[in-house]
Write an enzyme that holds these catalytic residues in place. Structure first.
Site, PDB file in Angstrom:
ATOM      1  N   GLU A 104       0.830  -1.218   0.000  1.00  0.00           N
ATOM      2  CA  GLU A 104       0.000   0.000   0.000  1.00  0.00           C
ATOM      3  C   GLU A 104       0.857   1.258   0.000  1.00  0.00           C
ATOM      4  O   GLU A 104       0.509   2.265  -0.617  1.00  0.00           O
ATOM      5  CB  GLU A 104      -0.948  -0.023   1.210  1.00  0.00           C
ATOM      6  CG  GLU A 104      -2.017  -1.103   1.050  1.00  0.00           C
ATOM      7  CD  GLU A 104      -2.888  -1.270   2.286  1.00  0.00           C
ATOM      8  OE1 GLU A 104      -2.317  -1.618   3.352  1.00  0.00           O
ATOM      9  OE2 GLU A 104      -4.097  -1.062   2.200  1.00  0.00           O
ATOM     10  N   GLU A 124      -3.856  -9.409   3.439  1.00  0.00           N
ATOM     11  CA  GLU A 124      -4.657  -9.111   4.632  1.00  0.00           C
ATOM     12  C   GLU A 124      -5.808 -10.078   4.843  1.00  0.00           C
ATOM     13  O   GLU A 124      -6.131 -10.464   5.971  1.00  0.00           O
ATOM     14  CB  GLU A 124      -5.202  -7.675   4.564  1.00  0.00           C
ATOM     15  CG  GLU A 124      -4.190  -6.579   4.855  1.00  0.00           C
ATOM     16  CD  GLU A 124      -3.395  -6.134   3.637  1.00  0.00           C
ATOM     17  OE1 GLU A 124      -3.370  -6.871   2.630  1.00  0.00           O
ATOM     18  OE2 GLU A 124      -2.791  -5.051   3.685  1.00  0.00           O
TER      19      GLU A 124
HETATM   20  N1  3HC Z   1       3.816  -7.755  11.890  1.00  0.00           N
HETATM   21  C1  3HC Z   1       4.454  -8.163  13.004  1.00  0.00           C
HETATM   22  N2  3HC Z   1       5.296  -9.219  13.033  1.00  0.00           N
HETATM   23  C2  3HC Z   1       5.456  -9.886  11.875  1.00  0.00           C
HETATM   24  C3  3HC Z   1       4.804  -9.521  10.683  1.00  0.00           C
HETATM   25  C4  3HC Z   1       3.955  -8.392  10.701  1.00  0.00           C
HETATM   26  N3  3HC Z   1       3.315  -7.957   9.610  1.00  0.00           N
HETATM   27  N4  3HC Z   1       5.169 -10.380   9.705  1.00  0.00           N
HETATM   28  C5  3HC Z   1       6.033 -11.250  10.268  1.00  0.00           C
HETATM   29  N5  3HC Z   1       6.205 -10.957  11.568  1.00  0.00           N
HETATM   30  C6  3HC Z   1       7.101 -11.624  12.526  1.00  0.00           C
HETATM   31  C7  3HC Z   1       6.772 -13.095  12.705  1.00  0.00           C
HETATM   32  O1  3HC Z   1       5.814 -13.270  13.729  1.00  0.00           O
HETATM   33  C8  3HC Z   1       8.129 -13.668  13.075  1.00  0.00           C
HETATM   34  O2  3HC Z   1       8.357 -13.356  14.432  1.00  0.00           O
HETATM   35  P1  3HC Z   1       9.272 -14.310  15.349  1.00  0.00           P
HETATM   36  O3  3HC Z   1      10.617 -14.298  14.712  1.00  0.00           O
HETATM   37  O4  3HC Z   1       9.189 -13.679  16.678  1.00  0.00           O
HETATM   38  O5  3HC Z   1       8.622 -15.663  15.291  1.00  0.00           O
HETATM   39  C9  3HC Z   1       9.102 -12.851  12.248  1.00  0.00           C
HETATM   40  O6  3HC Z   1       8.395 -11.644  11.921  1.00  0.00           O
HETATM   41  C10 3HC Z   1       9.558 -13.521  10.962  1.00  0.00           C
HETATM   42  O7  3HC Z   1       8.396 -13.930  10.253  1.00  0.00           O
HETATM   43  P2  3HC Z   1       8.368 -15.254   9.392  1.00  0.00           P
HETATM   44  O8  3HC Z   1       8.947 -16.380  10.171  1.00  0.00           O
HETATM   45  O9  3HC Z   1       6.987 -15.401   8.866  1.00  0.00           O
HETATM   46  O10 3HC Z   1       9.369 -14.865   8.209  1.00  0.00           O
HETATM   47  P3  3HC Z   1       9.372 -15.340   6.708  1.00  0.00           P
HETATM   48  O11 3HC Z   1      10.574 -14.778   6.097  1.00  0.00           O
HETATM   49  O12 3HC Z   1       9.094 -16.797   6.625  1.00  0.00           O
HETATM   50  O13 3HC Z   1       8.078 -14.634   6.029  1.00  0.00           O
HETATM   51  C11 3HC Z   1       6.606 -12.808   5.513  1.00  0.00           C
HETATM   52  C12 3HC Z   1       8.025 -13.253   5.922  1.00  0.00           C
HETATM   53  C13 3HC Z   1       6.271 -13.354   4.106  1.00  0.00           C
HETATM   54  C14 3HC Z   1       6.548 -11.307   5.494  1.00  0.00           C
HETATM   55  C15 3HC Z   1       5.601 -13.408   6.520  1.00  0.00           C
HETATM   56  O14 3HC Z   1       6.036 -13.133   7.835  1.00  0.00           O
HETATM   57  C16 3HC Z   1       4.213 -12.889   6.392  1.00  0.00           C
HETATM   58  O15 3HC Z   1       3.454 -13.382   5.575  1.00  0.00           O
HETATM   59  N6  3HC Z   1       3.853 -11.874   7.216  1.00  0.00           N
HETATM   60  C17 3HC Z   1       2.538 -11.350   7.315  1.00  0.00           C
HETATM   61  C18 3HC Z   1       2.191 -10.551   6.111  1.00  0.00           C
HETATM   62  C19 3HC Z   1       0.863  -9.877   6.300  1.00  0.00           C
HETATM   63  O16 3HC Z   1      -0.133 -10.482   6.622  1.00  0.00           O
HETATM   64  N7  3HC Z   1       0.866  -8.560   6.045  1.00  0.00           N
HETATM   65  C20 3HC Z   1      -0.283  -7.768   6.155  1.00  0.00           C
HETATM   66  C21 3HC Z   1      -0.249  -7.099   7.457  1.00  0.00           C
HETATM   67  S1  3HC Z   1      -1.700  -6.225   7.725  1.00  0.00           S
HETATM   68  C22 3HC Z   1      -1.456  -4.746   6.978  1.00  0.00           C
HETATM   69  O17 3HC Z   1      -0.459  -4.469   6.394  1.00  0.00           O
HETATM   70  C23 3HC Z   1      -2.613  -3.856   7.296  1.00  0.00           C
HETATM   71  C24 3HC Z   1      -2.845  -2.741   6.375  1.00  0.00           C
HETATM   72  O18 3HC Z   1      -3.609  -3.143   5.264  1.00  0.00           O
HETATM   73  C25 3HC Z   1      -3.551  -1.671   7.123  1.00  0.00           C
END
Ligand code: 3HC
Ligand code: NAI
Length: 683
Positions: A104, A124
């Site tokens: 975004e 999301e």
């Molecule tokens: N917020 C907070 N913590 C997060 C996070 C996030 N968005 N994404 C990942 N983390 C944390 C994980 O909990 C993990 O923490 P830990 O080491 O304490 O266990 C650490 O970061 C590493 O994460 P992964 O093990 O998942 O790392 P990968 O490299 O395998 O994957 C990723 C990375 C593809 C970015 C994956 O973490 C992921 O899919 N994250 C979520 C993505 C998501 O859903 N984003 C949308 C967020 S909502 C948003 O943006 C709202 C907006 O529209 C208003």
């Protein structure tokens, strides 16, 4: 160290995000970035801005841990608006994955460049919300409704190449040149009077087939049934075509707040964090390093052995697969090839990748070929005597440092380990069927299993794309033990007057992909059934004796047509009624509510016992097992989170209400204590 830094490169301000591990847009990051944008606005020497990031990705989006508390300014939408309103061109340089708020932010910039390996998306919906920082309104304006819909509603990201094709990315550049190219791009654009502004674009938004929304709903209807977020995502995109931007954004915000505070999103966020938490093992610190694994042995080329081997072959490991007889080995190898070729036909593998994977396989009849394997996984028949024999042989054949694992579903891993001279190197690696597809891996920790061996198993699980959960030793470990608690009640309900279709339907209604009797038919009713010793003692035995051995035989608890469609079976129901009549139970009408409580509350209770005994480390691990291995609907968070949501006092009251009909269910003290104190299993 500041999480956002700025550097001046002549007339370009370079704003760098550095917030490991995933560059989430936390409050601190948003504040610092808003300050940098404000500086750029007031500094006449700055004519353009580049936003970039350090690390292995651009950003995983908003900081999900901040959801659920009151919004803190500047919010992500406010920051993105400030970027979009800056009267100077902003170029964003995507050095890798840009998800959610990361995407975004990119949409709020005038120009986007990316490395070839970048993946861009709005996931999301997978955590039960919709893009809430303008994504549902800006993306359709930039790429058009038809391309935006699947990105927003499925949550699956697109590649940089696809992003360029649809107009989401302007240029693709090599990673090493990204920073310089971004600065050069910004400088080039600084001279222009007009820049594309996503929220004001009108060139793509009107150009779509009027049926696109209905078609999309029809195509994805079954998968999205019962879920709040996808419906809101579709509605938000639809509104983007009808409402002025500001009004569309107001609706997006309204939907976002509604979803983020709802039970489904809370549950899905729990599932996200629980899966990651499951990788952390009590007593195994970060200083315990995994052992090197290069070559893997698999014993048994049956249903499980072949699938287990495929996981490792796909991930690039050499695999030796052992069978007792040539025909079983050939059959197993042929099925693996067929599965790979089916994957290739779907476009998910190339023909070369299929050959490379199969080329890493050495099928043999002699266990001696396992001598130099770093890990051997046994997947032979589920009989303790055979397992003990195999492990005794393995101990003699395998190199001293090799790890020996069993894929047993129920048996005592400590007893298996005791047949070797290296119990500290023995553990359970319980894959789920089909093993090449199911994400779950239960890592069964024996009493003697060493921390290094556990750390290796968890590391390996990640490398082959599994979600791993540690379980202690008990009959059936976490998953099958709880499944047993459910199955006992499913069988008992038949004896009290329910029929398979009614029982299954209740679980389908709850969100499971199938009910217990459908599952039994699919697996085959003859698992563990012996035609020589059968004695017509159970419904299952009689069904097998009648040739009703499940879906593969055209009939089991249900009848199956040529298209595998199931219909209730008069023949099977007659067998059930006959047993029920002889059971001494008074036949009665059983409500769907009772069926749901009788199936699910004993599972929660078994989960509580598992926690109480220390078989599982935390409630979230149990939820992770059930969501990833048994089709528990993720939007309810798994059995323990679901119990927390409906209230543990309610679960306890239900167990007590049905106690007379469930004499074998012993209520967990942990559940009683938590119910009395208003506590929860999860935090
Ligand atoms: N917020 C907070 N913590 C997060 C996070 C996030 N968005 N994404 C990942 N983390 C944390 C994980 O909990 C993990 O923490 P830990 O080491 O304490 O266990 C650490 O970061 C590493 O994460 P992964 O093990 O998942 O790392 P990968 O490299 O395998 O994957 C990723 C990375 C593809 C970015 C994956 O973490 C992921 O899919 N994250 C979520 C993505 C998501 O859903 N984003 C949308 C967020 S909502 C948003 O943006 C709202 C907006 O529209 C208003
Ligand atoms: P299967 O019967 O399909 O395959 C077992 C294979 O092992 C057969 O091909 C047999 O020839 C071979 N075998 C037996 N003894 C052997 C020996 N000494 N040396 C070499 N090969 C030998 O059984 P399946 O379903 O693959 O189960 C294997 C194990 O996996 C069992 O412990 C089972 O409990 C477990 N499991 C099964 C699941 C399933 O859904 N089928 C799920 C998870 C675990």
């Amino acid at each position: 160290m500041s999480k956002v830094t700025t550097q001046r490169e002549g007339n370009v301000l370079v704003v760098t995000l550095d917030n490991p591990p995933v560059n989430a847009f936390s409050t601190e990051v948003r504040n610092a970035m808003a300050a940098a944008i404000a500086d750029a606005a007031t500094d006449d020497a700055i004519e353009a801005v580049v936003i970039r990031a350090e690390g292995r990705m651009f950003s995983g989006g908003a900081d999900i841990t901040e959801f659920g508390s009151a919004p803190v300014h500047p919010t992500l939408p406010e920051l993105i608006d400030a970027i979009e309103d800056l009267p100077k061109p902003v170029v964003i340089a995507l050095n890798g994955t840009a998800l959610g708020g990361g995407c975004e932010i990119a949409l709020g910039c005038n120009y986007r460049i990316a490395v070839p390996g970048a993946k861009i998306g709005l996931p999301e919906v997978k955590i039960g919300i919709l893009p809430g920082a303008g994504g549902t309104q800006r993306l359709p304006r930039v790429v058009g409704v038809e391309e935006a819909l699947p990105i927003i509603v499925t949550g699956n990201p697109v590649s940089a190449q696809k992003a360029q094709e649809i107009g989401l990315v302007d240029r693709i550049v090599a990673p090493e040149a990204l920073r310089d190219e971004a600065i050069a791009f910004a400088r080039e654009m600084a001279g222009r009077a007009e820049h594309p502004v996503s929220s004001r674009r009108t060139d793509r938004i009107g150009d779509y087939d009027a049926n696109v929304f209905n078609t999309f709903r029809a195509e994805h209807g079954r998968r999205l049934k019962g879920l709040d977020a996808p419906a809101k995502c579709i509605e938000a995109v639809e509104l983007a075509t009808r409402l002025p931007y500001d009004e569309g954004i107001a609706k997006e915000r309204e939907f976002f707040m509604e979803l983020v505070n709802g039970d489904q999103s809370r549950a899905l966020r729990h599932v996200f964090f629980a899966e990651r938490q499951a990788g952390k093992i009590d007593g195994v610190g970060k200083d315990v390093l995994p052992l090197p694994i290069r070559k893997v042995g698999v014993i048994g080329a049956g249903t499980m052995g072949g699938g287990i081997a495929m996981n490792f072959l796909t991930a690039g490991y050499d695999v030796v697969m052992v069978e007792r007889q040539q025909d079983a080995l050939d059959r197993g190898t042929a099925i693996m090839r067929k599965n790979y070729e089916a994957t290739a036909r779907k476009g998910r593998m190339t023909a070369e990748q299929v050959e490379a994977a199969m080329g890493r396989l050495t099928p043999v009849l002699d266990m001696a070929a396992l001598a130099d394997c770093d890990l051997v996984i046994e997947a032979v028949f589920e009989l303790m005597a055979i397992k003990k024999d195999v492990f005794g042989q393995l101990d003699a054949i395998c190199k001293p440092e090799a790890i020996l694992a069993s894929n047993t579903s129920y048996l005592d891993v400590n007893a298996i380990a005791a047949c070797t001279s290296r119990p500290e190197q023995v553990l359970g690696l319980h894959f789920f069927s089909p093993a090449n597809i199911m994400r779950l891996l239960e890592v069964v920790r024996g009493d003697a299993t060493s921390p290094e061996v556990l750390a290796t198993a968890m590391d390996l699980a990640r490398k082959i794309g599994k979600v791993a959960v540690v379980s202690g030793v008990c009959h059936g470990f976490i998953g099958n033990r709880m499944l047993g608690a459910r199955q006992d009640q499913a069988n008992a309900l038949l004896m009290e007057g329910a029929l398979p279709a009614q029982v299954d339907q209740v679980l389908l209604g709850f969100g499971f992909p199938m009910g217990p009797f459908q599952m039994a038919d699919l697996a085959g009713l003859d698992i563990g059934w012996d035609p020589d010793t059968t004695s017509s003692a159970t419904v299952r035995e009689v069904l097998c004796e009648q040739g009703r051995r499940g879906q593969k035989a055209g009939g089991g608890f249900y009848d199956y047509g040529a298209d595998r469609q199931r219909t209730p079976s008069e023949a099977a129901n007659a067998v059930i009624r006959d047993f029920a009549a002889r059971s001494g139970n008074e036949k009665r009408e059983i409500t769907d509510d009772e069926i749901r409580e009788r199936l699910l509350y004993p599972m929660v209770n078994e989960g509580a016992l598992i926690l109480e005994e220390g078989v599982a480390q935390r409630a979230g691990d149990i939820d992770t097992v059930w969501v990833n291995g048994y089709g528990w609907p993720p939007h309810t968070g798994g059995p323990m989170f679901w119990a927390d949501t409906i209230g543990l006092d309610k679960v306890l009251a239900g167990l007590e209400r049905h106690a007379a009909r469930m004499p074998d269910v012993h209520v967990s003290q942990l559940l009683r204590d938590k119910a009395a104190s208003g506590g929860r299993f999860n935090g």
